[in-house]
Design an enzyme around this catalytic site. Structure first.
Site, PDB file in Angstrom:
ATOM      1  N   ASP A  27       4.210  -2.003   3.032  1.00 11.47           N
ATOM      2  CA  ASP A  27       2.729  -2.461   3.107  1.00 11.47           C
ATOM      3  C   ASP A  27       2.326  -2.023   4.505  1.00 11.47           C
ATOM      4  OD1 ASP A  27       2.419  -3.023   0.530  1.00 11.47           O
ATOM      5  OD2 ASP A  27       3.294  -5.004   0.908  1.00 11.47           O
ATOM      6  N   ASP A  83      -1.574  -5.531  -2.667  1.00 13.53           N
ATOM      7  CA  ASP A  83      -0.301  -4.974  -3.212  1.00 13.53           C
ATOM      8  C   ASP A  83       0.194  -5.921  -4.367  1.00 13.53           C
ATOM      9  OD1 ASP A  83       2.333  -3.844  -3.200  1.00 13.53           O
ATOM     10  OD2 ASP A  83       2.972  -5.706  -2.244  1.00 13.53           O
ATOM     11  N   ASP A  93       2.766  -7.821   1.760  1.00 12.83           N
ATOM     12  CA  ASP A  93       3.745  -8.673   2.237  1.00 12.83           C
ATOM     13  C   ASP A  93       5.228  -7.877   2.652  1.00 12.83           C
ATOM     14  OD1 ASP A  93       4.398  -8.220  -0.050  1.00 12.83           O
ATOM     15  OD2 ASP A  93       5.446 -10.284  -0.147  1.00 12.83           O
TER      16      ASP A  93
END
Length: 835
Positions: free
Chosen positions: A738, A520, A734
């Site tokens: 996600d 990410d 995080d």
């Protein structure tokens, strides 16, 4: 349900024997009971009741599984410690507790205890760790109680007590017993060696038969307690194993002891062997019997200590927990137990003391060493309002800390629980190794038998006994059984010290097979510490009013963008209004503004207004139009690596303006990506941001495969598509958006400062938030699996080399007794060197 086919219970006539259940000596009038057609004897009603329960519950296979020591007599709940709410912690909607179970001796004990507790209505899971004797139980508090669980454990002959980190009585008791046995064996070894010197001298200088017989009798008397006390664990383990039709690793050792002792005894009694003398002194081998019991006991004690050092002692986590704290109340200090503290209490921590609780600095400033939680060796500055963690070391200043959590609810305790859970799980390779170890003993016995037969035919019974004993002693599956757990223990310990929390041993096995790492963007490859760089208002608003609207609906957001906007509004002293809050993961947020005490006429007009903040696509989806000049500005800002947030409100068809946020790329991100590529891994970037911003970050860290504008479900679908192609995927993230992708991947890695959803969905948590530890985690997994394969190879090669040597007569029992524990120590040492 198994039937017991019970006959009436009656008092039997006195006879010799031991209780079928607990193994203790029977009284003069034992109880007997016919169960499944076999007349069984019991020492008391407690053992009889337990046996009935085990058979009635269909758990009678326990009596086939158990080996070594028996569990002991049943324990009544009245003898158990007082159970209260302090021993119970919440685990979602379930209750959870850890108990220390006394009397656990073998895998059958573990099997029985787990089965009995799992059969209690309301118990969701029950797992017993053999090395620590800790039973971890989760149950529904509405269906059963901890007292009932403890009582049920006691009903089958084991004593369960609430776990106290400062007390490890069962393990220490076993260690003390081992040391006493070792001392007896050591004394016997020295004494028989002195006597053997006399026998050697007599053999060379023609000692008379009376003196020789006297020295042999003395050797026999000294050896008896060595064999039947110091060597009792081996003899008892072998006996119960045979009785349960299970071949344990104690059997070869016991046979070696008994053959050596028995042959020497026969020699003293005047029974002549075909091969002449055996041993040191013209027919006796008592010194050798005593010595290899002594050497094997030393090896086992060293092995146990090494395993202990490889576990919690290497982590040092328990040592960092403090049981007392200085409570500070109205200027008065007093020492209080940490478990008595409640959130909101103030504790004083002086320089050089460990922080006893999780909390926030209420007063003072200092540097704090948090290396045991983050792996970061540099001390961290802490001042008023900063969070601090239990177990961290206060270095140079006085701190008053406001308590937030204590005991099992601290971050340190959470790490300990996760690491313990990791050690309870077995990898696929470990299950294969355990199965192989089960076939090992029959093979060893077959080889020893063939060795005895061959040498009996060619050299007589004396030499045959020596060489068969050598085979029995030198070949041992201990190293094979230790190969995997020792490496896993060392790997998870090292990971924890480096700030990498691994949630299961199988995670290490999966991570080493990874082929593709997906990142990410926000908070992983970037710092996650966003700041507002541009504010462009339109529709008659100024910058402060636009920030005020956006910050009001973002104030409850956990996303770094929302936090950055809120922080900028506070910095500019903008009016933060009350608002409802609704998040649209991967898109934006919305809320209804409420003005209770307007500062001016401008803020009053926002009461009851609904506002939105998010991406251009989100604002358009909500039915608003974005002016061309705003779109052009947004495109320029995105190409510069900025993230653009548009703001809109009800009653206006057009967006109110935009806010640009910058999130700098982590300094170690380019090196991390390069390192992963050198390790042979493919690297991709997934982002919910626009193409231009995501591509700018991808270019900065040298990632070519960039997928932008992806919603949470899109990230999950991307991960699943990779896995369907045969890729082994690691996802690093995080945020809330996600969570699905982390759960869908083979291995999910979350940053330690991420959201609870991300951390809960991940298999690995980077406590220090360093992106470089993504590569470190993969390296540790590969190193651990390499250590497992090396350990298995060491065990196999060792046995392939020493077994033929022993069978051919090149290795004598004393050397075999030294070599056997050495193989286990080499395996443990190979694992520990990676710490």
């Amino acid at each position: 349900m198994a039937t017991t086919n019970e006959a009436p219970c009656f008092f039997a006539a006195p006879h010799e024997g031991h209780c079928f259940h607990c193994g203790e000596a029977l009284p003069s009038e034992p109880l007997t009971q016919s169960i499944k057609g076999e007349l069984l004897a019991f020492c008391c009603n407690g053992c009889l009741s337990v046996c009935r329960y085990i058979y009635g519950a269909g758990l009678d296979i326990y009596y086939e599984k158990r080996d070594k020591e028996r569990p002991g007599r049943p324990v009544s709940i009245e003898e158990s410690p007082f159970i209260d709410e302090d021993h119970i912690e919440a685990s979602g909607e379930m209750s959870e507790a850890s108990l220390i179970v006394e009397g656990v001796h073998c895998s059958a004990c573990i099997w029985l205890i787990e089965k009995v507790t799992s059969h209690i209505n309301g118990v969701a899971s029950s797992r017993l760790n053999f090395s620590t004797h800790r039973l971890k139980v989760r149950w529904d508090g509405e269906k059963t109680t901890l007292k009932e669980i403890v009582s049920r454990v006691g009903s089958v002959g084991y004593r369960a007590t609430p776990y106290d980190p400062s007390i490890e009585a069962p393990l220490e008791k076993r260690r003390d017993d081992a040391i006493i046995r070792l001392a007896v064996a050591g004394f016997g070894t020295v004494a028989t060696m002195f006597l053997a010197e006399g026998l050697y001298g007599g053999f060379l200088w023609s000692m008379d038969e009376g003196s020789r017989f006297f020295l042999e009798i003395l050797s026999l008397l000294v050896t008896v307690p060595v064999v039947f006390y110091a060597g009792l664990p081996f003899l008892r383990g072998a006996f119960y194993g045979i009785r349960a039709r299970a071949l344990t690793m104690d059997l070869p050792i016991a046979l070696g002891i008994l053959i050596t002792f028995g042959y020497s005894l026969a020699s003293v009694a005047g029974v002549k062997g075909a091969g002449g003398a055996i041993g040191a002194g013209g027919g006796v081998y008592f010194d050798s019997a005593a010595m290899f019991i002594f050497l094997i006991l030393i090896g086992r004690l060293l092995e146990a200590e090494a395993r202990k050092r490889a576990g919690w002692a290497s982590l040092g986590l328990s040592a960092r927990e403090t049981l007392s704290a200085t409570l500070y109340l109205n200027g008065v200090r007093r020492v209080a137990a940490v478990k008595s503290l409640v959130p909101g209490d103030i504790v004083e921590v002086r320089p050089g003391e460990r922080i006893p609780v999780d909390g926030a600095v209420f007063e003072g400033a200092s540097k704090v060493d948090e290396s045991m939680l983050t792996g970061e060796s540099l001390a961290v500055d802490k001042s008023s309002g900063a969070k601090v963690w239990s177990g961290a070391m206060n270095l140079d200043g006085r701190l008053l800390v406001k308590v937030a959590a204590t005991g099992d609810f601290t971050r340190l305790s959470g790490i300990k629980r996760l690491v313990e859970d990791a050690l309870l799980k077995k990898t696929a390779i470990q299950r294969v190794a355990d199965k192989a170890a089960g076939y090992f003993i029959p093979i060893v016995l077959a080889i020893a038998s063939l060795t005895f037969i061959y040498w009996y035919l060619h050299a007589g019974v004396g030499q045959a006994a020596v060489y068969a004993v050598s085979v029995l002693i030198i070949t041992c599956p201990c190293a094979l059984a230790l190969a995997t757990p020792a490496a896993i223990l060392a790997g998870t310990s090292r990971a924890a010290r480096d700030g990498i929390l691994v949630k299961g041993s199988e995670v290490l096995e999966k991570a080493c097979k990874a082929t593709h790492v997906v990142f990410d963007k926000t908070g992983t490859l970037t710092e996650g510490r966003m700041s507002v760089t541009e504010v462009a208002a339109s529709n008659g608003l100024d910058e402060e009013e636009l920030l005020s609207v956006a910050a009001s609906i973002e104030q409850y957001s956990e996303h770094p963008i929302g936090k950055a906007i809120h922080a900028e509004a506070i910095k500019r002293s903008c009016d933060i209004l009350q608002s409802s809050f609704k998040a649209h993961p991967g898109k934006g947020v919305e809320g209804e503004l409420r003005v209770t005490r307007p500062r001016d006429i401008r803020s009053a007009r926002w009461n009851g207004v609904r506002a939105w903040a998010g991406s251009a696509a989100f604002i358009t989806e909500m039915g608003f139009r974005i002016p061309p000049r705003s779109l052009a500005l947004a495109a320029d800002l995105s190409r510069a690596g900025r993230t653009v947030v548009f703001v809109a409100k009800s009653g206006k068809d057009e967006a109110l303006g935009l806010i640009a946020v910058s999130d700098p790329v982590r300094k170690d991100a380019p090196e991390l990506v390069s390192r992963l590529k050198k390790m042979g891994l493919k690297v991709s970037l997934l982002s919910g941001d626009v193409e231009a911003t995501a591509s700018a970050v991808g270019k900065a860290v040298s990632i070519d495969d960039v997928v932008a504008g992806v919603l949470p479900e899109g990230k999950e679908a991307y991960i699943r598509a990779l896995r369907e192609k045969g890729e082994k995927v690691i996802m690093v993230g995080d945020g809330v958006n996600d969570g699905p992708a982390l759960a869908a991947s083979d291995i999910g890695i979350a940053m330690g400062n991420g959201t609870d959803l991300a951390i809960g969905s991940a298999d690995i948590v980077l406590l220090d938030n360093r992106a470089a530890n993504v590569a470190r985690a993969i390296e540790l997994s590969r190193g651990t699996m390499r250590a497992i394969k090396e350990n298995l190879a060491i065990s196999v090669v060792y046995n392939l080399i020493v077994t033929p040597l022993a069978a051919s007569g090149l290795v004598f029992p004393l050397l075999a007794a030294v070599a056997m524990p050495v193989s286990s120590l080499v395996v443990i040492g190979n694992s520990l060197r990676r710490r």
